[in-house]
Motif scaffolding. Structure first.
Motif: not given
Length: 283
Positions: A145-151, A196-204
């Motif tokens: 949930v801490l990971l975000h990949f764009s502004l 989808s596996g481990p390549y994701f992130g976000g607080l959504s």
């Protein structure tokens, strides 16, 4: 019209009638013999009126004090005075957990845009494989949930975390927000990993969990601090559905969104049950 209650207590009826009117419920009082009867004039308000009456009976002084704070603009769940600074307005809309977690998400986002990015992602993603959950490192179930990949991704999630999480914390307390964060975060992350596996992130997923909580706890309670306008509800649901189409220009963790919403709905139901039994115990 439908009768809500009858009493000989004139003072209590006067206070209750005023409270319901202030909450926007159309009610009237009539006399029948030596009793006063409270009636709701529109059937669509019956469920809301009964909830508000139960709240009033549980703590008459408390609910009246809340109305006075809101009228004076001092209630923590209402907007601050219009002449307050933007920083002050933002701080008054959140609690310590909301603020601290938003700061942590921001620090991680900054680090992901430096040379630390690869190491940060490897440390915070849910798993190092596509099939194994990190039972030896259970914090990884939450840390995506801490990971975000764009502004845009970062601003969207932090805004809704502040908007929904702040109101939730100011209403129910920091402990409840921590529980919601962990439950919705872990459930949405695990469901997304399985798809989808481990390549994701976000607080959504957490954001949609808080959205689901708000839908349930504020249902037919327009005076509730978590009550959401219909336009906002429609926006959140349309965005959720659009994620399952090819119309968006970004990759969306659809399973995390849906799983977060489902977990939030169940947490909201649990909160309504807890509130109900508290009212019974205080009656």
């Amino acid at each position: 019209m439908q009768k809500l209650l009858a009493t000989r207590n004139e003072e209590m009826m006067k206070r209750l009638h005023h409270y319901l009117q202030q909450r926007g419920v159309p009610v009237t009082v009539t006399e029948h013999g030596n009793q006063l009867e409270l009636w709701v004039t529109q059937s669509s308000y019956v469920a809301l009126a009964k909830d508000l009456i139960a709240e009033f009976k549980a703590d008459p002084d408390g609910v009246e004090a809340e109305l006075q704070r809101q009228a004076a603009g001092t209630d923590p769940t209402t907007a601050p005075p219009p002449n307050a600074s933007i920083g002050r307005q933002l701080l008054q809309q959140a609690g310590i957990v909301t603020i601290a977690f938003a700061a942590l998400v921001s620090l991680v986002f900054l680090a992901l845009n430096t040379q630390l990015a690869m190491g940060m992602f490897e440390a915070l993603r849910i798993s190092d494989t596509f099939t194994d959950l990190p039972w030896q490192q259970p914090w990884r179930l939450l840390t995506p949930v801490l990971l975000h990949f764009s502004l845009l991704h970062f601003f969207f999630n932090v805004f809704w975390w502040w908007y929904l999480g702040g109101r939730f914390e100011r209403t129910y307390g920091s402990s409840y927000l921590l529980v919601a964060l962990v439950v919705c975060g872990v459930f949405s992350n695990v469901m997304q990993f399985m798809v989808s596996g481990p390549y994701f992130g976000g607080l959504s997923g957490v954001v949609y969990g808080l959205f689901g909580i708000a839908l349930v706890v504020a249902w037919q309670r327009p005076g509730h601090p978590l009550f959401l306008p219909m336009g906002l509800i429609a926006f959140m649901l349309v965005w959720l559905l659009l994620g399952y189409t090819d119309l968006l220009w970004v990759s969306v963790a659809n399973t995390a969104h849906s799983a977060g919403l489902i977990s939030g709905l169940f947490l909201g139901i649990a909160l309504r049950i807890i509130e109900h039994y508290k009212k019974l115990n205080n009656a």
